[in-house]
Design a protein around this motif. Structure first.
Motif, PDB file in Angstrom:
ATOM      1  N   TYR A   1     -22.739 110.072 -19.657  1.00 45.32           N
ATOM      2  CA  TYR A   1     -21.805 110.125 -18.543  1.00 45.32           C
ATOM      3  C   TYR A   1     -20.898 111.344 -18.516  1.00 45.32           C
ATOM      4  CZ  TYR A   1     -18.451 107.079 -21.247  1.00 45.32           C
ATOM      5  OH  TYR A   1     -17.599 106.501 -22.138  1.00 45.32           O
ATOM      6  N   THR A   2     -21.049 112.212 -19.496  1.00 47.09           N
ATOM      7  CA  THR A   2     -20.296 113.461 -19.404  1.00 47.09           C
ATOM      8  C   THR A   2     -21.152 114.584 -18.787  1.00 47.09           C
ATOM      9  OG1 THR A   2     -20.916 113.997 -21.680  1.00 47.09           O
ATOM     10  CG2 THR A   2     -18.778 112.955 -21.350  1.00 47.09           C
ATOM     11  N   SER A   3     -22.418 114.291 -18.533  1.00 41.04           N
ATOM     12  CA  SER A   3     -23.279 115.317 -17.937  1.00 41.04           C
ATOM     13  C   SER A   3     -23.194 115.249 -16.411  1.00 41.04           C
ATOM     14  CB  SER A   3     -24.724 115.116 -18.390  1.00 41.04           C
ATOM     15  OG  SER A   3     -25.260 113.938 -17.816  1.00 41.04           O
ATOM     16  N   ASN A   4     -23.746 116.246 -15.755  1.00 38.19           N
ATOM     17  CA  ASN A   4     -23.745 116.243 -14.297  1.00 38.19           C
ATOM     18  C   ASN A   4     -25.024 115.603 -13.774  1.00 38.19           C
ATOM     19  OD1 ASN A   4     -21.464 117.243 -12.869  1.00 38.19           O
ATOM     20  ND2 ASN A   4     -21.764 119.187 -13.944  1.00 38.19           N
ATOM     21  N   PHE A   5     -24.886 114.470 -13.135  1.00 34.44           N
ATOM     22  CA  PHE A   5     -26.069 113.815 -12.584  1.00 34.44           C
ATOM     23  C   PHE A   5     -25.726 113.384 -11.166  1.00 34.44           C
ATOM     24  CE2 PHE A   5     -23.391 110.940 -14.938  1.00 34.44           C
ATOM     25  CZ  PHE A   5     -23.128 109.947 -14.021  1.00 34.44           C
ATOM     26  N   GLU A   6     -26.773 113.218 -10.351  1.00 31.55           N
ATOM     27  CA  GLU A   6     -26.541 112.778  -8.982  1.00 31.55           C
ATOM     28  C   GLU A   6     -26.313 111.283  -8.951  1.00 31.55           C
ATOM     29  OE1 GLU A   6     -29.500 114.273  -5.934  1.00 31.55           O
ATOM     30  OE2 GLU A   6     -30.238 115.109  -7.828  1.00 31.55           O
ATOM     31  N   LEU A   7     -25.420 110.836  -8.105  1.00 32.25           N
ATOM     32  CA  LEU A   7     -25.216 109.403  -7.948  1.00 32.25           C
ATOM     33  C   LEU A   7     -26.213 108.850  -6.952  1.00 32.25           C
ATOM     34  CD1 LEU A   7     -21.347 108.965  -7.698  1.00 32.25           C
ATOM     35  CD2 LEU A   7     -22.846 108.201  -9.534  1.00 32.25           C
ATOM     36  N   PRO A   8     -26.761 107.658  -7.220  1.00 33.70           N
ATOM     37  CA  PRO A   8     -27.650 107.051  -6.235  1.00 33.70           C
ATOM     38  C   PRO A   8     -26.872 106.695  -4.972  1.00 33.70           C
ATOM     39  CG  PRO A   8     -27.208 105.530  -8.038  1.00 33.70           C
ATOM     40  CD  PRO A   8     -26.610 106.844  -8.425  1.00 33.70           C
ATOM     41  N   VAL A   9     -27.542 106.708  -3.847  1.00 36.35           N
ATOM     42  CA  VAL A   9     -26.894 106.417  -2.567  1.00 36.35           C
ATOM     43  C   VAL A   9     -27.311 105.017  -2.107  1.00 36.35           C
ATOM     44  CG1 VAL A   9     -26.633 107.160  -0.169  1.00 36.35           C
ATOM     45  CG2 VAL A   9     -26.931 108.868  -1.977  1.00 36.35           C
ATOM     46  N   PRO A  10     -26.334 104.131  -1.939  1.00 34.69           N
ATOM     47  CA  PRO A  10     -26.691 102.776  -1.502  1.00 34.69           C
ATOM     48  C   PRO A  10     -27.097 102.767  -0.034  1.00 34.69           C
ATOM     49  CG  PRO A  10     -24.314 102.993  -1.633  1.00 34.69           C
ATOM     50  CD  PRO A  10     -24.892 104.299  -2.115  1.00 34.69           C
ATOM     51  N   SER A  11     -27.719 101.677   0.384  1.00 32.35           N
ATOM     52  CA  SER A  11     -28.162 101.632   1.782  1.00 32.35           C
ATOM     53  C   SER A  11     -27.007 101.374   2.744  1.00 32.35           C
ATOM     54  CB  SER A  11     -29.274 100.599   1.954  1.00 32.35           C
ATOM     55  OG  SER A  11     -28.973  99.426   1.245  1.00 32.35           O
ATOM     56  N   LYS A  12     -25.964 100.682   2.259  1.00 32.43           N
ATOM     57  CA  LYS A  12     -24.788 100.466   3.113  1.00 32.43           C
ATOM     58  C   LYS A  12     -23.932 101.731   3.171  1.00 32.43           C
ATOM     59  CE  LYS A  12     -24.034  95.549   2.160  1.00 32.43           C
ATOM     60  NZ  LYS A  12     -23.073  94.592   1.597  1.00 32.43           N
ATOM     61  N   PRO A  13     -23.205 101.927   4.267  1.00 30.97           N
ATOM     62  CA  PRO A  13     -22.318 103.096   4.330  1.00 30.97           C
ATOM     63  C   PRO A  13     -21.154 102.976   3.334  1.00 30.97           C
ATOM     64  CG  PRO A  13     -22.060 101.712   6.285  1.00 30.97           C
ATOM     65  CD  PRO A  13     -23.199 101.154   5.515  1.00 30.97           C
ATOM     66  N   VAL A  14     -20.798 104.114   2.727  1.00 32.03           N
ATOM     67  CA  VAL A  14     -19.739 104.146   1.715  1.00 32.03           C
ATOM     68  C   VAL A  14     -18.479 104.753   2.324  1.00 32.03           C
ATOM     69  CG1 VAL A  14     -19.032 105.117  -0.511  1.00 32.03           C
ATOM     70  CG2 VAL A  14     -21.412 104.399  -0.157  1.00 32.03           C
ATOM     71  N   LEU A  15     -17.363 104.001   2.285  1.00 34.87           N
ATOM     72  CA  LEU A  15     -16.103 104.548   2.794  1.00 34.87           C
ATOM     73  C   LEU A  15     -15.402 105.401   1.744  1.00 34.87           C
ATOM     74  CD1 LEU A  15     -14.214 102.067   5.121  1.00 34.87           C
ATOM     75  CD2 LEU A  15     -14.803 104.459   5.517  1.00 34.87           C
TER      76      LEU A  15
ATOM     77  N   ARG B   1      -9.090 115.759 -20.708  1.00 35.63           N
ATOM     78  CA  ARG B   1      -8.826 116.485 -19.458  1.00 35.63           C
ATOM     79  C   ARG B   1     -10.143 116.887 -18.805  1.00 35.63           C
ATOM     80  NH1 ARG B   1      -4.122 118.812 -19.379  1.00 35.63           N
ATOM     81  NH2 ARG B   1      -4.277 119.361 -21.578  1.00 35.63           N
ATOM     82  N   HIS B   2     -11.038 117.370 -19.636  1.00 38.30           N
ATOM     83  CA  HIS B   2     -12.346 117.804 -19.161  1.00 38.30           C
ATOM     84  C   HIS B   2     -13.098 116.639 -18.520  1.00 38.30           C
ATOM     85  CE1 HIS B   2     -16.613 119.063 -19.666  1.00 38.30           C
ATOM     86  NE2 HIS B   2     -16.112 120.198 -19.228  1.00 38.30           N
ATOM     87  N   PHE B   3     -13.044 115.492 -19.180  1.00 37.25           N
ATOM     88  CA  PHE B   3     -13.746 114.317 -18.659  1.00 37.25           C
ATOM     89  C   PHE B   3     -13.097 113.819 -17.359  1.00 37.25           C
ATOM     90  CE2 PHE B   3     -14.631 109.639 -18.760  1.00 37.25           C
ATOM     91  CZ  PHE B   3     -15.965 109.757 -18.384  1.00 37.25           C
ATOM     92  N   LEU B   4     -11.759 113.831 -17.303  1.00 37.38           N
ATOM     93  CA  LEU B   4     -11.070 113.410 -16.077  1.00 37.38           C
ATOM     94  C   LEU B   4     -11.410 114.356 -14.911  1.00 37.38           C
ATOM     95  CD1 LEU B   4      -7.582 112.289 -17.470  1.00 37.38           C
ATOM     96  CD2 LEU B   4      -9.346 110.819 -16.466  1.00 37.38           C
TER      97      LEU B   4
ATOM     98  N   ARG C   1     -14.401 114.973  -9.683  1.00 36.97           N
ATOM     99  CA  ARG C   1     -15.490 115.448  -8.809  1.00 36.97           C
ATOM    100  C   ARG C   1     -16.329 114.283  -8.313  1.00 36.97           C
ATOM    101  NH1 ARG C   1     -15.736 119.614 -12.575  1.00 36.97           N
ATOM    102  NH2 ARG C   1     -17.449 118.613 -13.712  1.00 36.97           N
ATOM    103  N   VAL C   2     -16.572 113.330  -9.209  1.00 34.21           N
ATOM    104  CA  VAL C   2     -17.422 112.186  -8.855  1.00 34.21           C
ATOM    105  C   VAL C   2     -16.784 111.344  -7.744  1.00 34.21           C
ATOM    106  CG1 VAL C   2     -18.391 110.003  -9.706  1.00 34.21           C
ATOM    107  CG2 VAL C   2     -18.534 112.065 -11.114  1.00 34.21           C
TER     108      VAL C   2
ATOM    109  N   GLY D   1     -11.036 107.411  -5.517  1.00 30.47           N
ATOM    110  CA  GLY D   1     -10.095 107.248  -6.610  1.00 30.47           C
ATOM    111  C   GLY D   1     -10.702 106.794  -7.915  1.00 30.47           C
ATOM    112  N   LEU D   2      -9.811 106.676  -8.890  1.00 32.28           N
ATOM    113  CA  LEU D   2     -10.178 106.262 -10.242  1.00 32.28           C
ATOM    114  C   LEU D   2      -9.273 105.112 -10.670  1.00 32.28           C
ATOM    115  CD1 LEU D   2     -11.386 106.615 -13.163  1.00 32.28           C
ATOM    116  CD2 LEU D   2      -9.723 108.454 -13.500  1.00 32.28           C
ATOM    117  N   LEU D   3      -9.877 103.979 -10.997  1.00 31.98           N
ATOM    118  CA  LEU D   3      -9.138 102.838 -11.532  1.00 31.98           C
ATOM    119  C   LEU D   3      -9.365 102.842 -13.033  1.00 31.98           C
ATOM    120  CD1 LEU D   3      -7.473 100.266 -10.694  1.00 31.98           C
ATOM    121  CD2 LEU D   3      -9.656  99.029 -10.719  1.00 31.98           C
TER     122      LEU D   3
END
Ligand code: AVJ
Length: 323
Positions: free
Chosen positions: A143-157, A177-180, A185-186, A191-193
């Motif tokens: 999870y520290t590498s750059n990978f594409e996120l899958p896109v769900p079929s429903k619209p994402v707000l 700091r680097h990880f945050l 970017r993700v 936001g981030l919880l």
């Protein structure tokens, strides 16, 4: 984007480069300052030991975070809004995730990310049963590498990353700091919880990592057990001591395994010598004040939108946003 493998549920497998246990152990134990990566605590037995830790009276973080979540989940769900894509880094403690999934308003999907494939698939299968209407898109990646996120079929707000358990505390300052920054970017536009453990009375911290039943000691020594069982090493458990303490100038709990005598341990062909009192650093667990964490978050591009704590200010759950 790699092809999903042909099992249910679909898995986006980025085949993360996993350095072997052996190579990381050899590297860590041959350093002038010996250390072992804390991620190796969490095999099946180690994860069970961690769950036992979470049940201890002295170990406050897990139950405090859960209590905050239970009390505030309605408020959190409102803040995250409808149709959000929930992305969890290093899934595992699914109790908290389920709380969120129960409260979210029509989530667009759930993306659990983990480097451990088997565990990931197991937890996803269980979730799919409880939430048949939820699109679950598991990703196997470092999870520290750059990978594409899958896109769900429903619209994402908006995209919301969930990073509970004060796992951020295991990162040293710069890597944190680097990880945050990576998380910013993700979840850009969303936001981030995040669960963040707080600075407090040193004695409370000390007790949390030095429990009276010795479960934390057993958890710490589990690394030695794993090296014996999986790498054919000959560590004698009774000749190593669990040593955990709060380092106030660094603001972290440090966990070490201290050699209780001069000794030599064998790892295959390799001999590793330990002097009496020499330690192997096994974990750091950084604690933050709210101001310190806000500063760290800001330096990574986040704004602290909301902070929830317990009455004793032991732990915090925070919602950070990034434009
Ligand atoms: C799961 C990494 C947050 O640092 O408190 C518990 C692990 N180590 N007792 C922590 C742990 C010793 C825990 N984290």
């Amino acid at each position: 984007m790699p092809k999903p493998i042909e099992s249910s549920p679909r898995l986006y497998d980025f085949e993360p480069q996993q350095k072997t246990f052996l190579s990381e152990v050899l590297q860590g134990l041959q350093d002038a300052r010996k250390e072992l990566p804390s991620k190796y605590f969490y095999d099946d037995v180690g994860s069970q030991l961690f769950e036992q830790i979470c049940e201890l009276d002295e170990y406050y973080p897990t139950r405090t975070e859960l209590a905050i979540m239970q009390e505030r989940v309605g408020e959190i769900a409102t803040l995250l809004g409808p149709n959000c894509l929930l992305i969890e880094y290093g899934s595992g403690s699914s109790t908290k995730t389920r709380l969120l999934l129960d409260a979210l308003h029509d989530p667009a999907g759930y993306v659990p990310i983990d480097i451990a494939k088997e565990q990931l698939l197991r937890s996803v299968a269980a979730l799919a049963e409880t939430y048949p209407g939820l699109e679950v898109l598991p990703v196997c990646a470092d999870y520290t590498s750059n990978f594409e996120l899958p896109v769900p079929s429903k619209p994402v707000l908006r995209r919301v990353v969930y990073f509970p358990g004060s796992t951020i505390g295991n990162f040293d300052r710069e890597p944190a700091r680097h990880f945050l920054r990576h998380l910013a970017r993700v979840c850009q536009g969303g936001g981030l919880l995040i669960g963040v453990d707080l600075k407090k009375d040193f004695n409370i911290l000390h007790r949390a990592y030095n429990d009276s039943q010795g479960v934390t000691a057993q958890f710490n020594k589990h690394l030695l057990v794993r090296m014996n069982e999986e790498l054919g090493a000959d560590f004698e458990l009774k000749h190593f001591g669990h040593y955990a303490f709060y380092n106030p100038t660094q603001g972290r709990v440090e966990m070490h395994l201290v050699s209780l005598r001069n000794q030599t341990v064998h790892l295959g062909e390799v001999e590793i010598t330990f002097k009496l009192g020499e330690s192997v650093w096994t974990e750091s667990s950084y604690k933050y004040t709210l101001a310190e964490f806000a500063q760290l978050a800001a330096s990574a591009g986040f704004t602290v939108e909301q902070v929830w704590t317990d009455a004793r200010q032991l732990f915090s759950v925070q919602y950070l946003t990034v434009r």
